[in-house]
Design an enzyme around this catalytic site. Structure first.
Site, PDB file in Angstrom:
ATOM      1  N   LYS A 116       0.668  -1.019  -0.128  1.00 27.72           N
ATOM      2  CA  LYS A 116       0.065  -0.049   0.190  1.00 27.72           C
ATOM      3  C   LYS A 116       0.922   1.408  -0.060  1.00 27.72           C
ATOM      4  O   LYS A 116       1.378   1.576   0.967  1.00 27.72           O
ATOM      5  CB  LYS A 116      -0.829  -0.035   1.216  1.00 27.72           C
ATOM      6  N   CYS A 409      24.954  31.660  25.003  1.00 27.67           N
ATOM      7  CA  CYS A 409      25.181  30.408  25.020  1.00 27.67           C
ATOM      8  C   CYS A 409      24.907  29.611  26.272  1.00 27.67           C
ATOM      9  O   CYS A 409      25.280  30.135  27.470  1.00 27.67           O
ATOM     10  CB  CYS A 409      26.814  30.274  24.597  1.00 27.67           C
TER      11      CYS A 409
END
Length: 670
Positions: A116, A409
């Protein structure tokens, strides 16, 4: 009670219509397929219990979506129906095999089992062997005219082969896209958008109004799986024979089709395909089971939306719904900040998943993601899970919160910057002074395809960096017994193995050394091309930008990365120390009489008996040059299992083709 039940059914219908519209018309589904199937199953169940509440506009009475108003329509000669679905062996028996048992042979029956495909159902109409029309399924009665678009798909013949074909033949099949082609499409940003799956990408191709040479329809493929209308004097008795005849006409069919004679055999085929599905080049979501006997098919007939002689046996979902709990921001070895979604744990294909990469900040903006959202997570095969959608209807403003993007950071606290050429990418500029970047860089540096230092794993790298014993790759080579004794739970035997492995790694190849330097977007193949072009380190370090441009396979972006790298004083300091003080060395002497020396080689398909990277490494050591794309300059193509379209191009260009067995024999001779 009747009023509340009627209201529940009506709300369910409205919800299904809404999702049907988003899936078939807008090409932007909001929920996974399995959730839609659950809604439809629930509605069918209620309508079966209370048939007096069924209405003509119920989704159970239609096939799929509605065609777009601005696209030309085609009426199907015979309706293109959908398939009913089952999800387990019990339902397969109760809902398909048991109801038709009276029509079946008591001794032996034949069922044609197929894949399918996850694509777009398509009808091709041939008149005297000539393709005259193509359309999508649409709503099953009326489809969208896609004739102009499919003319560019190589898999679809404009004229049938032979001369023994029906005067009128309607072929039915699926247009789909291979997984690798979806990546190509998204990387090149052809439609100025990113596609979450192959099906939506195919639909965008088929709905294009203005076709031009910039659009590559070779990214699409087609498999035929049956016929609709046929005008022929010959009687057809078997579905499998139809498929074989279609193949004779020059239409592609899937090789993964088999005849089963029992529930046990069907289940065996289902389980086999389920195990192998991730190895296929394209996406499938189950198998289709059809009664092979055409006479029985006609007796059983169809409902308004599905045949009674066929059913889809679907796989468990590879998409799940969960709740986003948080977003964290990680730093990779190149300093790029990557958002990672943390969500309530779900299980897909037996694997517990609780986080997924979001790639960059634009991905968050595109999804309009918020903490607390109900999200759809997808996992195909062994790849990293991906958040592909949010369900906005489930969003509760008093619970969800906006995502705050970082400005510094998370590790070294440096102020983050935005890459000039790509404003969607945040990065930390601290390079190896940022411990997260240093850890990522060192893990790359010691990896198998780089310096290949054994007995130093990721955990040891983390410990060495965390307690400041290693601040760069030079420190790694200066490790000794005293420094390694500072690592908890590291015995003398392990320490000696590590030191020995470090010493052994000093003798390497120029390609490995270049790759180990971690230059942005420079992989093993590019490193080898640099090796071939420059021959030695001095030539490489003294190159100009135009020198990098002249190397095959290196574009402007990589050329700039290389030029920037060799002009970085910190990087040059490390290279100088590694070569002149640590003693890293290589010998580029290659036996030039070997078969692969200076050959330009492309690999395609899966290699079974040897690792692909090991093959590339061996070929590089024999003096070969490895490329990713076929052109007239390529000397050899090495073909494994399930090769891609490269092999067809290679045949047209008369390029030497070598299979895996021949490859191994040639390598062993040298």
């Amino acid at each position: 009670m009747k009023k509340s039940l009627k209201k529940e059914i009506e709300e369910l219908r409205n919800e299904i219509h809404y999702h049907n519209h988003r899936y078939h018309v807008l090409n932007h589904p909001e929920i996974p397929d399995y959730k839609f199937d659950e809604l439809l199953y629930k509605l069918k169940h209620l309508e079966n219990l209370f048939p007096h509440l069924i209405t003509n506009n119920s989704p159970t009475k239609s096939v799929g979506g509605i065609t777009l108003l601005n696209i030309k329509k085609i009426n199907h000669i015979i309706p293109m129906l959908s398939l009913n679905n089952v999800f387990n062996e019990k339902d397969l028996f109760l809902k398909f095999l048991n109801p038709i048992k009276n029509l079946l042979n008591k001794t032996k029956n034949y069922f044609c089992c197929e894949l399918k495909f996850d694509g777009i159902a398509t009808s091709l109409l041939y008149n005297n062997g000539q393709l005259i029309q193509a359309s999508t399924r649409g709503n099953g009665i009326i489809g969208e005219n896609i004739t102009n678009n499919i003319l560019y798909i190589n898999d679809i013949p404009h004229k049938l082969q032979g001369n023994n074909f029906p005067s009128i033949l309607e072929v039915r099949g699926e247009i789909f896209m291979k997984k690798v082609n979806l990546n190509i499409l998204n990387q090149n940003n052809i439609f100025n958008k990113q596609f979450a799956n192959t099906r939506s990408a195919v639909l965008s191709f088929l709905r294009l109004k203005n076709i031009n040479n910039n659009i590559n329809y070779n990214l699409l493929n087609f498999f035929s799986y049956g016929i609709g209308f046929i005008q022929s004097k010959k009687k057809i008795s078997s579905h499998i024979k139809i498929l074989k005849q279609l193949k004779n006409y020059g239409l592609p069919i899937s090789k993964h089709t088999t005849i089963c004679t029992s529930l046990k055999e069907i289940s065996f085929f289902y389980e086999k395909i389920k195990r192998e599905r991730n190895n296929f080049l394209y996406n499938i979501d189950g198998i289709v089971i059809k009664i092979d006997n055409i006479k029985i098919q006609k007796i059983l007939g169809c409902t308004s939306h599905a045949p009674k002689w066929a059913i889809a046996y679907k796989f468990p979902p590879q998409e799940k719904i969960t709740i986003l709990k948080n977003i964290i921001f990680q730093i990779g070895r190149t300093g790029v900040i990557t958002p990672v979604g943390k969500f309530k744990t779900i299980k897909i294909d037996g694997v517990n998943i609780s986080n997924a990469s979001l790639y960059n900040i634009n991905e968050i903006k595109k999804l309009n993601l918020k903490i607390g959202d109900v999200i759809v997570v997808q996992r195909c095969g062994d790849v990293i899970p991906k958040i592909i959608n949010i369900i906005k209807k489930e969003r509760k403003n008093n619970i969800t919160t906006n995502i705050i993007f970082p400005k510094i950071c998370p590790d070294c606290k440096s102020i983050l910057k935005i890459k000039n050429y790509n404003k969607k990418t945040l990065y930390c500029p601290s390079d190896l002074n940022c411990k997260s970047q240093l850890k990522g860089y060192l893990k790359h540096f010691i990896s198998r395809n780089a310096m290949n230092i054994n007995y130093i794993g990721n955990q040891l790298i983390n410990k060495l960096v965390d307690i400041n014993l290693v601040k760069n790759p030079i420190d790694l080579f200066n490790l000794n017994i005293n420094t390694l004794n500072k690592i908890p739970h590291l015995g003398n035997k392990s320490i000696l193995k590590i030191l020995n492995a470090i010493e052994i790694s000093k003798k390497t190849t120029f390609t490995r050394f270049l790759y180990s330097l971690g230059i942005s977007e420079v992989g093993l193949v590019t490193a080898n091309n640099l090796n071939k072009h420059f021959q030695n380190l001095s030539n490489f370090l003294n190159a100009d930008l135009k020198d990098f441009y002249s190397i095959s396979g290196i574009g402007k972006k990589i050329a700039y990365n290389l030029y920037k790298f060799i002009n970085d004083k910190k990087k040059l300091y490390i290279i100088n120390k590694l070569v002149n003080e640590i003693g890293i060395n290589w010998n580029n002497n290659i036996i030039i009489s070997n078969f692969f020396y200076k050959k330009k080689i492309v690999l395609t398909g899966k290699l079974i008996s040897i690792n692909r990277l090991k093959v590339i490494e061996k070929l590089i050591n024999l003096g070969a040059m490895i490329y990713n794309h076929i052109s007239k300059n390529i000397d050899i193509i090495i073909v494994g299992k399930n090769p891609g379209s490269k092999i067809f191009k290679a045949k047209k260009l008369n390029i030497i083709i070598i299979n895996e067995q021949q490859l191994l024999e040639l390598i062993n001779k040298n």
